[in-house]
Design an enzyme around this catalytic site. Structure first.
Site, short mmCIF file in Angstrom:
data_model
loop_
_atom_site.label_atom_id
_atom_site.label_comp_id
_atom_site.label_asym_id
_atom_site.label_seq_id
_atom_site.Cartn_x
_atom_site.Cartn_y
_atom_site.Cartn_z
N LYS A 13 0.78 -1.32 0.02
CA LYS A 13 0.00 -0.12 -0.20
C LYS A 13 0.94 1.25 -0.10
O LYS A 13 0.73 2.26 -0.82
CB LYS A 13 -1.02 0.01 1.07
CG LYS A 13 -1.87 -1.13 1.51
CD LYS A 13 -2.63 -0.91 2.53
CE LYS A 13 -2.00 -1.28 3.88
NZ LYS A 13 -1.29 -2.40 4.19
N ARG A 88 -9.78 0.59 8.39
CA ARG A 88 -9.40 -0.76 8.49
C ARG A 88 -10.38 -1.67 9.37
O ARG A 88 -10.28 -2.89 9.77
CB ARG A 88 -8.28 -0.73 9.65
CG ARG A 88 -6.78 -1.12 9.01
CD ARG A 88 -5.69 -1.02 9.99
NE ARG A 88 -4.31 -1.54 9.84
CZ ARG A 88 -3.48 -0.89 9.25
NH1 ARG A 88 -3.55 0.25 8.57
NH2 ARG A 88 -2.45 -1.56 8.93
N ARG A 127 11.55 -5.60 5.29
CA ARG A 127 11.10 -4.12 5.16
C ARG A 127 12.21 -3.41 6.12
O ARG A 127 12.43 -3.57 7.12
CB ARG A 127 9.80 -3.91 5.53
CG ARG A 127 9.64 -2.44 5.41
CD ARG A 127 8.13 -2.05 5.31
NE ARG A 127 7.25 -2.35 6.58
CZ ARG A 127 5.93 -2.46 6.58
NH1 ARG A 127 5.33 -1.81 5.74
NH2 ARG A 127 5.23 -2.62 7.67
N ARG A 160 11.04 -1.71 11.73
CA ARG A 160 10.01 -1.18 12.33
C ARG A 160 9.84 -2.16 13.41
O ARG A 160 10.11 -3.38 13.09
CB ARG A 160 8.69 -1.07 11.57
CG ARG A 160 8.39 0.35 11.30
CD ARG A 160 7.25 0.51 10.40
NE ARG A 160 5.99 -0.13 10.66
CZ ARG A 160 5.01 -0.38 9.71
NH1 ARG A 160 4.86 0.40 8.62
NH2 ARG A 160 3.97 -0.94 10.21
N ARG A 171 -0.86 -9.35 12.90
CA ARG A 171 -1.20 -8.39 12.17
C ARG A 171 -2.18 -8.81 10.82
O ARG A 171 -3.00 -8.46 10.50
CB ARG A 171 -0.29 -7.27 11.74
CG ARG A 171 0.36 -6.44 12.76
CD ARG A 171 1.66 -5.87 12.48
NE ARG A 171 1.93 -5.07 11.34
CZ ARG A 171 2.88 -4.98 10.79
NH1 ARG A 171 3.99 -5.65 11.08
NH2 ARG A 171 3.06 -4.25 9.67
P1 ADP Z 1 1.10 -1.76 7.45
O1 ADP Z 1 2.04 -0.60 6.61
O2 ADP Z 1 2.02 -2.98 7.90
O3 ADP Z 1 -0.07 -2.19 6.97
P2 ADP Z 1 0.42 0.49 9.10
O4 ADP Z 1 1.88 1.33 9.01
O5 ADP Z 1 -0.43 1.08 8.10
O6 ADP Z 1 0.97 -0.98 8.95
O7 ADP Z 1 -0.09 0.62 10.63
C1 ADP Z 1 1.04 -0.03 11.91
C2 ADP Z 1 -0.18 -0.03 12.94
O8 ADP Z 1 -0.70 1.24 13.28
C3 ADP Z 1 -1.26 -1.17 12.72
O9 ADP Z 1 -0.67 -2.32 13.14
C4 ADP Z 1 -2.17 -0.55 13.73
O10 ADP Z 1 -1.83 -0.94 15.18
C5 ADP Z 1 -2.28 0.92 13.53
N1 ADP Z 1 -3.22 1.55 12.65
C6 ADP Z 1 -2.57 2.20 11.64
N2 ADP Z 1 -3.80 2.38 10.91
C7 ADP Z 1 -4.98 1.91 11.68
C8 ADP Z 1 -6.33 2.23 11.49
N3 ADP Z 1 -6.95 2.91 10.41
N4 ADP Z 1 -6.99 1.67 12.48
C9 ADP Z 1 -6.52 1.23 13.53
N5 ADP Z 1 -5.08 0.98 13.84
C10 ADP Z 1 -4.40 1.42 12.72
P1 ADP Z 2 2.25 -2.11 3.17
O1 ADP Z 2 2.18 -0.58 3.30
O2 ADP Z 2 1.03 -2.57 2.44
O3 ADP Z 2 2.49 -2.68 4.37
P2 ADP Z 2 4.95 -1.67 1.99
O4 ADP Z 2 4.57 -0.93 0.85
O5 ADP Z 2 5.46 -0.95 2.98
O6 ADP Z 2 3.55 -2.38 2.37
O7 ADP Z 2 5.67 -2.93 1.45
C1 ADP Z 2 6.25 -3.96 2.22
C2 ADP Z 2 7.51 -4.26 2.12
O8 ADP Z 2 7.50 -5.00 0.67
C3 ADP Z 2 8.59 -2.93 1.99
O9 ADP Z 2 9.81 -3.65 2.07
C4 ADP Z 2 8.55 -3.02 0.04
O10 ADP Z 2 9.82 -2.40 -0.34
C5 ADP Z 2 8.37 -4.40 -0.28
N1 ADP Z 2 7.48 -4.33 -1.61
C6 ADP Z 2 6.50 -3.66 -1.95
N2 ADP Z 2 5.68 -3.92 -3.06
C7 ADP Z 2 6.57 -4.94 -3.44
C8 ADP Z 2 6.53 -5.80 -4.60
N3 ADP Z 2 5.50 -5.80 -5.44
N4 ADP Z 2 7.31 -6.87 -4.58
C9 ADP Z 2 8.49 -7.03 -3.58
N5 ADP Z 2 8.35 -6.42 -2.62
C10 ADP Z 2 7.56 -5.53 -2.73
#
Ligand code: ADP
Ligand code: ADP
Ligand code: ZN
Length: 215
Positions: A13, A88, A127, A160, A171
């Site tokens: 994302k 979410r 990551r 992270r 998660r």
């Molecule tokens: P990821 O990139 O792995 O999807 P995020 O950075 O979006 O994770 O979110 C990290 C953490 O922040 C989540 O595991 C949750 O604890 C909190 N969080 C983020 N967005 C939301 C949301 N919309 N509602 C509730 N908790 C959230």
């Molecule tokens: P999210 O925001 O959904 O949690 P991220 O964009 O942070 O996901 O991506 C998670 C990890 O996977 C990062 O280390 C990123 O560099 C890697 N990544 C993202 N897209 C791809 C892809 N299409 N193929 C392989 N690795 C990816």
């Protein structure tokens, strides 16, 4: 254009949001980034969110809804926005709908990025993020030029705290239980655009460009 990127942790994302910012000239609103900033600043909201984030549970709806309400009211969101990691939970989606309706707006597309669980775990354990500028890397799939150093700003990359396998599995399970029902919610409204997120970032960017260019 008003967009939501939906998908499990590690679906890409954030990676796709960063590409869309440039293409569409609208801001990315990442509730994860906003919450991490609040934790760092030790605000009351940050203190409330910290433990939940560390274990991979969702932060309470009212906290994130309040944050997003404030953010969407800012001028740079007038031409549109990319929501990354929000909503979410169904309560969040309903609040967003009311909020947008109250100012005569609505969502155009909810792009749901689908990636198999083992690939999610590989992506998240590798990551590396830059706390200074928000750039994202992966030790194998997208390594920085110099190990541990951000290409963009030369800052030090971090893993992270919640990107460890135990928290990652939790998660993903929280996603299945609380976030995945949003697919039905948006499908019923004709907004859901499901896409295969297992290709390269460039391939996925092209797929997203196609689905959001359709009316
Ligand atoms: P990821 O990139 O792995 O999807 P995020 O950075 O979006 O994770 O979110 C990290 C953490 O922040 C989540 O595991 C949750 O604890 C909190 N969080 C983020 N967005 C939301 C949301 N919309 N509602 C509730 N908790 C959230
Ligand atoms: P999210 O925001 O959904 O949690 P991220 O964009 O942070 O996901 O991506 C998670 C990890 O996977 C990062 O280390 C990123 O560099 C890697 N990544 C993202 N897209 C791809 C892809 N299409 N193929 C392989 N690795 C990816
Ligand atoms: Zn950086």
């Amino acid at each position: 254009m008003n967009l939501v990127l939906l998908g499990p942790p590690g679906a890409g994302k954030g990676t796709q949001a960063k590409r869309l910012i440039e293409k569409l000239a609208i801001p990315q609103i990442s509730t994860g980034d906003l919450l991490r900033q609040a934790v760092k600043d030790e605000t009351e909201l940050g203190l409330q969110a910290k433990v939940k984030m560390e274990t991979g549970e969702l932060v309470p709806d009212d906290v994130v809804i309040g944050m997003v309400t404030q953010r969407l009211a800012q001028d740079d969101c007038k031409a549109g926005f990319i929501l990354d990691g929000f909503p979410r939970a169904v309560g969040q989606a309903e609040a967003l709908e009311d909020l947008l309706a109250s100012v005569g707006r609505g969502l155009e597309h909810v792009v749901s990025i689908e990636v198999p669980e083992e690939e999610l775990v590989r992506r998240l354990t590798g990551r590396r993020s830059c706390p200074a500028c928000g750039a994202m890397f992966h030790v194998s799939f997208n390594p920085p030029k110099q190990s541990g150093i951000c290409d963009a700003c030369k800052g030090e990359l971090i893993t992270r705290a919640d990107d460890n396998e135990e928290t990652i599995r939790n998660r993903i399970s929280v996603f299945r239980q609380q976030t995945e029902p949003l697919k039905d919610f948006y499908q019923a409204k004709g907004l859901l655009r499901g896409i295969d997120g297992s290709g390269t970032p460039a391939e996925i960017e092209n797929i997203i460009a196609k689905v959001i260019s359709k009316a």
